[in-house]
Design a protein around this motif. Structure first.
Motif: not given
Length: 123
Positions: A51, A53-56, A70
């Motif tokens: 995602s 934001r990198g949170d999913n 990443s």
């Protein structure tokens, strides 16, 4: 958004490669980024996605524990670290972007595609 995928190559089974997807034209830091692959004679399949934001993060079952996705916001790039490669990982790998918060699992959910980079894993 123009995407450039790179980092593919020939590697022996058990080896590692890191693919890079870099955007130009505009930032893709607010986009979902997915990695897909397509082997000869097979349909394109999702490998991993992250995602904005990198949170999913999503991984296809066959790469869980071996691949890691990443993103580097400063470099406007997303990476796919591939370890313990297997011959069945051989394919052309593509990166693609999708708008929104949710991570699409289907290629139909992605709007912009890079040109692909070939990964060949020898046994």
């Amino acid at each position: 958004v123009q995407l450039q995928a790179s980092g593919g190559g020939l590697v022996q089974a058990g080896g590692s490669l890191r693919l890079s997807c870099t955007a130009s034209g505009r930032t893709f830091n607010t986009y979902v980024v997915g990695w897909f692959r397509q082997a000869p004679g097979k349909e394109r399949e999702i490998v991993a996605a992250i995602s904005w934001r990198g949170d999913n993060i999503y991984y296809e079952d066959s790469v869980k524990g071996r691949f890691s996705i990443s993103r580097d916001y400063a470099k406007n790039s997303v990476y796919l670290q591939m370890n313990s490669l297997k011959p069945e990982d051989t394919a052309v790998y593509y990166c693609a972007t999708a708008k929104g918060i949710a991570v699409p699992y289907s290629s139909r959910g992605y709007d912009y595609w890079g040109q692909g980079t070939l990964v060949t894993v020898s046994s």
